[in-house]
Design a protein around this motif. Sequence first.
Motif, mmCIF file in Angstrom:
data_model
loop_
_atom_site.group_PDB
_atom_site.id
_atom_site.type_symbol
_atom_site.label_atom_id
_atom_site.label_comp_id
_atom_site.label_asym_id
_atom_site.label_seq_id
_atom_site.Cartn_x
_atom_site.Cartn_y
_atom_site.Cartn_z
ATOM 1 N N VAL A 183 2.419 3.930 4.497
ATOM 2 C CA VAL A 183 3.076 3.090 3.256
ATOM 3 C C VAL A 183 3.280 1.677 4.073
ATOM 4 C CG1 VAL A 183 5.212 2.362 1.706
ATOM 5 C CG2 VAL A 183 3.986 4.643 1.978
ATOM 6 N N THR A 184 2.939 0.596 3.460
ATOM 7 C CA THR A 184 3.124 -0.870 4.151
ATOM 8 C C THR A 184 4.070 -1.767 2.943
ATOM 9 O OG1 THR A 184 0.845 -1.665 3.317
ATOM 10 C CG2 THR A 184 1.158 -0.686 5.429
ATOM 11 N N TRP A 185 4.664 -2.745 3.409
ATOM 12 C CA TRP A 185 5.497 -3.529 2.675
ATOM 13 C C TRP A 185 5.509 -4.834 3.032
ATOM 14 C CZ3 TRP A 185 7.438 0.648 5.178
ATOM 15 C CH2 TRP A 185 8.308 0.477 6.078
ATOM 16 N N ASP A 186 5.591 -5.868 2.307
ATOM 17 C CA ASP A 186 5.643 -7.255 2.807
ATOM 18 C C ASP A 186 7.111 -7.774 2.975
ATOM 19 O OD1 ASP A 186 5.206 -10.228 2.799
ATOM 20 O OD2 ASP A 186 4.769 -10.562 0.849
ATOM 21 N N ASP A 187 7.522 -8.294 3.996
ATOM 22 C CA ASP A 187 8.729 -8.615 4.293
ATOM 23 C C ASP A 187 8.839 -9.843 4.422
ATOM 24 O OD1 ASP A 187 7.882 -9.207 6.991
ATOM 25 O OD2 ASP A 187 9.525 -8.345 7.982
ATOM 26 N N PRO A 235 2.648 0.971 -7.100
ATOM 27 C CA PRO A 235 1.832 1.046 -8.278
ATOM 28 C C PRO A 235 1.381 2.659 -8.287
ATOM 29 C CG PRO A 235 0.742 -0.725 -6.962
ATOM 30 C CD PRO A 235 2.011 -0.029 -6.349
ATOM 31 N N VAL A 236 0.810 3.216 -9.363
ATOM 32 C CA VAL A 236 0.417 4.362 -9.357
ATOM 33 C C VAL A 236 -0.846 4.635 -8.436
ATOM 34 C CG1 VAL A 236 1.377 5.206 -11.531
ATOM 35 C CG2 VAL A 236 -0.867 4.245 -11.604
ATOM 36 N N PHE A 237 -1.131 5.751 -7.791
ATOM 37 C CA PHE A 237 -2.076 6.053 -7.184
ATOM 38 C C PHE A 237 -2.642 7.651 -7.134
ATOM 39 C CE2 PHE A 237 1.316 6.626 -4.456
ATOM 40 C CZ PHE A 237 0.968 7.891 -3.360
ATOM 41 N N ALA A 286 0.922 -1.241 0.036
ATOM 42 C CA ALA A 286 0.092 0.092 -0.042
ATOM 43 C C ALA A 286 0.819 1.116 0.013
ATOM 44 C CB ALA A 286 -0.962 0.107 1.124
ATOM 45 N N PRO A 287 0.429 2.230 -0.775
ATOM 46 C CA PRO A 287 -0.705 2.213 -1.581
ATOM 47 C C PRO A 287 -0.674 1.507 -2.790
ATOM 48 C CG PRO A 287 0.670 4.031 -2.125
ATOM 49 C CD PRO A 287 1.362 3.469 -0.936
ATOM 50 N N VAL A 312 8.287 5.501 -3.420
ATOM 51 C CA VAL A 312 9.407 4.864 -3.734
ATOM 52 C C VAL A 312 9.917 4.632 -2.241
ATOM 53 C CG1 VAL A 312 11.883 4.847 -4.676
ATOM 54 C CG2 VAL A 312 10.097 5.972 -5.580
ATOM 55 N N LEU A 313 10.258 3.256 -1.873
ATOM 56 C CA LEU A 313 11.005 2.863 -0.721
ATOM 57 C C LEU A 313 12.250 2.515 -0.675
ATOM 58 C CD1 LEU A 313 10.571 2.068 2.148
ATOM 59 C CD2 LEU A 313 9.673 -0.265 1.530
ATOM 60 N N PHE A 314 13.224 3.403 -0.418
ATOM 61 C CA PHE A 314 14.540 3.096 -0.501
ATOM 62 C C PHE A 314 15.184 2.233 0.785
ATOM 63 C CE2 PHE A 314 14.361 6.748 -3.281
ATOM 64 C CZ PHE A 314 14.900 6.113 -4.467
#
Length: 130
Positions: A50-54, A120-122, A35-36, A110-112
């Motif tokens: 912002v969320t991410w799968d680890d 994705p675009v939002f 997300a997003p 962008v997650l650095f």
Amino acid sequence: MVFLFHTLYFLVALLTLTASAPLATRDVYIPHITAPDTNTTWKCGEIGKVTWDDSRRPENVTNPEGIVVLRKEGLEDTEHPLASGFSTVDSQSVSFKIPGVPTRNDYQIVLFGDSGNFSPVFTIKCDDSA
């Protein structure tokens, strides 16, 4: 002339030793942003997350310190990070205040950390009348 020969010999020997030294194992961590997504609409001034799968995180992450920036038209706004100084290993999300930007439907996050990873675009909607 002898000095030049000895200097060249030393440099070649140094380069040979350096080239043969083993490299440390590095695991590049590119977390998948969850997300997003394309159905997300953020509003300026509110809190964005912002969320991410680890689940595929390697054991030896080389750079766990994260930075989140906004991207539009293929350009990252690295001068104005949305969030920074958080761990991409110890958490799977980061929250921040959504900045006042023009309303558009083609933003990306962008997650650095070890590597940049795009969402994705939002859409971000703001009051553009000001």
